[in-house]
Scaffold this motif. Structure first.
Motif, PDB file in Angstrom:
ATOM      1  N   GLU A   1      10.634 -11.339   8.514  1.00 27.09           N
ATOM      2  CA  GLU A   1      10.014 -12.534   7.971  1.00 27.09           C
ATOM      3  C   GLU A   1       8.879 -12.143   7.033  1.00 27.09           C
ATOM      4  O   GLU A   1       8.118 -11.216   7.320  1.00 27.09           O
ATOM      5  CB  GLU A   1       9.471 -13.408   9.095  1.00 27.09           C
ATOM      6  N   LEU A   2       8.775 -12.851   5.914  1.00 29.20           N
ATOM      7  CA  LEU A   2       7.690 -12.642   4.976  1.00 29.20           C
ATOM      8  C   LEU A   2       6.925 -13.960   4.912  1.00 29.20           C
ATOM      9  O   LEU A   2       7.483 -14.973   4.518  1.00 29.20           O
ATOM     10  CB  LEU A   2       8.225 -12.254   3.600  1.00 29.20           C
ATOM     11  N   VAL A   3       5.673 -13.934   5.332  1.00 30.43           N
ATOM     12  CA  VAL A   3       4.877 -15.161   5.384  1.00 30.43           C
ATOM     13  C   VAL A   3       3.557 -14.971   4.646  1.00 30.43           C
ATOM     14  O   VAL A   3       3.053 -13.866   4.501  1.00 30.43           O
ATOM     15  CB  VAL A   3       4.608 -15.608   6.839  1.00 30.43           C
ATOM     16  N   GLY A   4       3.011 -16.076   4.181  1.00 31.02           N
ATOM     17  CA  GLY A   4       1.708 -16.069   3.535  1.00 31.02           C
ATOM     18  C   GLY A   4       1.676 -15.430   2.173  1.00 31.02           C
ATOM     19  O   GLY A   4       0.632 -14.947   1.752  1.00 31.02           O
ATOM     20  N   ALA A   5       2.794 -15.449   1.444  1.00 33.12           N
ATOM     21  CA  ALA A   5       2.840 -14.789   0.137  1.00 33.12           C
ATOM     22  C   ALA A   5       2.029 -15.574  -0.894  1.00 33.12           C
ATOM     23  O   ALA A   5       2.183 -16.781  -1.034  1.00 33.12           O
ATOM     24  CB  ALA A   5       4.282 -14.638  -0.339  1.00 33.12           C
TER      25      ALA A   5
ATOM     26  N   GLU B   1      -4.017  -3.965   3.808  1.00 30.42           N
ATOM     27  CA  GLU B   1      -3.619  -2.784   3.028  1.00 30.42           C
ATOM     28  C   GLU B   1      -4.150  -2.798   1.598  1.00 30.42           C
ATOM     29  O   GLU B   1      -3.957  -1.849   0.862  1.00 30.42           O
ATOM     30  CB  GLU B   1      -2.089  -2.683   2.992  1.00 30.42           C
ATOM     31  N   GLY B   2      -4.753  -3.892   1.172  1.00 35.32           N
ATOM     32  CA  GLY B   2      -5.281  -3.981  -0.189  1.00 35.32           C
ATOM     33  C   GLY B   2      -4.356  -4.672  -1.172  1.00 35.32           C
ATOM     34  O   GLY B   2      -4.671  -4.798  -2.347  1.00 35.32           O
ATOM     35  N   GLY B   3      -3.187  -5.113  -0.729  1.00 36.58           N
ATOM     36  CA  GLY B   3      -2.267  -5.840  -1.603  1.00 36.58           C
ATOM     37  C   GLY B   3      -1.494  -4.939  -2.542  1.00 36.58           C
ATOM     38  O   GLY B   3      -1.642  -3.717  -2.535  1.00 36.58           O
TER      39      GLY B   3
ATOM     40  N   ALA C   1      -7.394 -12.706 -11.165  1.00 35.47           N
ATOM     41  CA  ALA C   1      -8.716 -12.834 -11.766  1.00 35.47           C
ATOM     42  C   ALA C   1      -8.628 -13.091 -13.268  1.00 35.47           C
ATOM     43  O   ALA C   1      -9.570 -13.593 -13.867  1.00 35.47           O
ATOM     44  CB  ALA C   1      -9.540 -11.582 -11.514  1.00 35.47           C
ATOM     45  N   SER C   2      -7.485 -12.749 -13.889  1.00 37.47           N
ATOM     46  CA  SER C   2      -7.289 -12.973 -15.319  1.00 37.47           C
ATOM     47  C   SER C   2      -5.794 -13.142 -15.586  1.00 37.47           C
ATOM     48  O   SER C   2      -4.963 -12.698 -14.782  1.00 37.47           O
ATOM     49  CB  SER C   2      -7.863 -11.811 -16.135  1.00 37.47           C
ATOM     50  N   PRO C   3      -5.440 -13.770 -16.694  1.00 36.59           N
ATOM     51  CA  PRO C   3      -4.019 -14.013 -16.984  1.00 36.59           C
ATOM     52  C   PRO C   3      -3.217 -12.718 -17.024  1.00 36.59           C
ATOM     53  O   PRO C   3      -3.677 -11.711 -17.542  1.00 36.59           O
ATOM     54  CB  PRO C   3      -4.037 -14.677 -18.360  1.00 36.59           C
ATOM     55  N   GLY C   4      -2.033 -12.759 -16.441  1.00 35.53           N
ATOM     56  CA  GLY C   4      -1.116 -11.633 -16.557  1.00 35.53           C
ATOM     57  C   GLY C   4      -1.258 -10.543 -15.528  1.00 35.53           C
ATOM     58  O   GLY C   4      -0.449  -9.617 -15.499  1.00 35.53           O
ATOM     59  N   SER C   5      -2.276 -10.609 -14.684  1.00 39.12           N
ATOM     60  CA  SER C   5      -2.405  -9.605 -13.636  1.00 39.12           C
ATOM     61  C   SER C   5      -2.875 -10.270 -12.360  1.00 39.12           C
ATOM     62  O   SER C   5      -3.499 -11.323 -12.381  1.00 39.12           O
ATOM     63  CB  SER C   5      -3.378  -8.488 -14.037  1.00 39.12           C
ATOM     64  N   GLY C   6      -2.561  -9.620 -11.246  1.00 40.87           N
ATOM     65  CA  GLY C   6      -2.985 -10.163  -9.968  1.00 40.87           C
ATOM     66  C   GLY C   6      -2.617  -9.213  -8.855  1.00 40.87           C
ATOM     67  O   GLY C   6      -2.080  -8.129  -9.078  1.00 40.87           O
ATOM     68  N   THR C   7      -2.901  -9.638  -7.648  1.00 42.82           N
ATOM     69  CA  THR C   7      -2.599  -8.842  -6.471  1.00 42.82           C
ATOM     70  C   THR C   7      -1.764  -9.692  -5.533  1.00 42.82           C
ATOM     71  O   THR C   7      -2.151 -10.804  -5.189  1.00 42.82           O
ATOM     72  CB  THR C   7      -3.889  -8.372  -5.773  1.00 42.82           C
ATOM     73  N   PHE C   8      -0.604  -9.149  -5.153  1.00 47.40           N
ATOM     74  CA  PHE C   8       0.323  -9.829  -4.252  1.00 47.40           C
ATOM     75  C   PHE C   8      -0.076  -9.535  -2.815  1.00 47.40           C
ATOM     76  O   PHE C   8      -0.282  -8.384  -2.435  1.00 47.40           O
ATOM     77  CB  PHE C   8       1.751  -9.339  -4.512  1.00 47.40           C
ATOM     78  N   TYR C   9      -0.191 -10.595  -2.026  1.00 47.81           N
ATOM     79  CA  TYR C   9      -0.502 -10.462  -0.606  1.00 47.81           C
ATOM     80  C   TYR C   9       0.546 -11.211   0.206  1.00 47.81           C
ATOM     81  O   TYR C   9       1.032 -12.266  -0.214  1.00 47.81           O
ATOM     82  CB  TYR C   9      -1.885 -11.053  -0.284  1.00 47.81           C
ATOM     83  N   ALA C  10       0.877 -10.684   1.361  1.00 44.90           N
ATOM     84  CA  ALA C  10       1.795 -11.328   2.299  1.00 44.90           C
ATOM     85  C   ALA C  10       1.752 -10.544   3.600  1.00 44.90           C
ATOM     86  O   ALA C  10       1.140  -9.476   3.684  1.00 44.90           O
ATOM     87  CB  ALA C  10       3.224 -11.354   1.751  1.00 44.90           C
ATOM     88  N   THR C  11       2.429 -11.076   4.609  1.00 43.21           N
ATOM     89  CA  THR C  11       2.619 -10.370   5.869  1.00 43.21           C
ATOM     90  C   THR C  11       4.107 -10.277   6.140  1.00 43.21           C
ATOM     91  O   THR C  11       4.819 -11.278   6.033  1.00 43.21           O
ATOM     92  CB  THR C  11       1.919 -11.113   7.026  1.00 43.21           C
ATOM     93  N   LEU C  12       4.593  -9.083   6.443  1.00 48.35           N
ATOM     94  CA  LEU C  12       6.000  -8.873   6.797  1.00 48.35           C
ATOM     95  C   LEU C  12       6.060  -8.512   8.275  1.00 48.35           C
ATOM     96  O   LEU C  12       5.341  -7.625   8.728  1.00 48.35           O
ATOM     97  CB  LEU C  12       6.619  -7.751   5.968  1.00 48.35           C
ATOM     98  N   SER C  13       6.944  -9.199   8.980  1.00 50.21           N
ATOM     99  CA  SER C  13       7.076  -8.987  10.412  1.00 50.21           C
ATOM    100  C   SER C  13       8.540  -8.812  10.761  1.00 50.21           C
ATOM    101  O   SER C  13       9.366  -9.659  10.425  1.00 50.21           O
ATOM    102  CB  SER C  13       6.484 -10.184  11.156  1.00 50.21           C
ATOM    103  N   GLY C  14       8.863  -7.736  11.439  1.00 48.35           N
ATOM    104  CA  GLY C  14      10.245  -7.451  11.817  1.00 48.35           C
ATOM    105  C   GLY C  14      10.483  -7.653  13.301  1.00 48.35           C
ATOM    106  O   GLY C  14      11.003  -6.759  13.963  1.00 48.35           O
TER     107      GLY C  14
END
Length: 191
Positions: A48-52, A107-109, A57-70
């Motif tokens: 399961e991937l939750v909380g994605a 983990e820092g995304g 902070a600026s157009p065109g870049s970002g940090t992906f965050y989520a939690t994966l649970s098996g």
């Protein structure tokens, strides 16, 4: 004596029927997982991937965050790819197992680049080493309020985005309004 007996029977019948009439029944919405948040969840596979969410902070870049649970897998696998139209994401694989969830907030995304801004919804696919693909429509949020200081990505490639100035939290949604209901998807479900 008869009215007292009828009243007792009616009261007894009422007491017996109230629990049945007041319950929600079986398999109703109250039995389902409820997440009230601006995030994407995919619980359709054994991992399961939750909380994605993408914090930008600026157009065109970002940090992906989520939690994966098996929780439903027997053998560990790895989260190995994150793909989407005009999306770049390079990262080392993360092992996911029954007792080893991956919490990208800890983990820092994952740094991502592409054609997106806060208010957008980015279609992407999270790939696992065992061949499982998790389809996502991930919201992009500004690096403000509860997401302050969470965008760890470098500025995007100038070829991808013209305006690379960081957002001001007060005006970000005035500049980049979006409604997921208005997102136009092609035949493959990609925006």
């Amino acid at each position: 004596m008869l009215p007292r007996r009828n009243t007792a029977l009616a009261l007894g019948a009422l007491v017996l029927t109230v629990p049945a009439l007041s319950s929600c029944g079986f398999n109703y919405a109250t039995d389902q997982v409820n997440t009230i948040a601006t995030v994407e969840n995919n619980r359709s596979e054994e991992v399961e991937l939750v909380g994605a969410v993408i914090v930008s902070a600026s157009p065109g870049s970002g940090t992906f965050y989520a939690t994966l649970s098996g929780t439903d897998i027997e053998e560990p696998t790895a989260f190995v790819s994150l793909e989407g139209p005009n999306l770049q994401a390079d990262f080392e694989p993360y092992e996911v197992g029954p007792d080893n969830p991956v919490v990208l907030f800890q983990e820092g995304g994952i740094a991502v680049r592409g054609d997106f801004a806060p208010g957008d919804f980015v279609p992407m696919v999270a790939g696992l080493e065992n061949g499982t693909s998790l389809d996502l429509l991930v919201p992009v949020v500004p690096e403000c309020d509860q997401y302050a200081d969470l965008d760890t990505a470098d500025l995007p490639d100038p070829a991808l985005v013209e305006d690379q100035e960081p957002y001001e939290c007060e005006s970000v949604f005035e500049e980049h309004p979006a409604d997921p209901q208005e997102l136009e998807l092609d035949e493959e479900g990609v925006g």
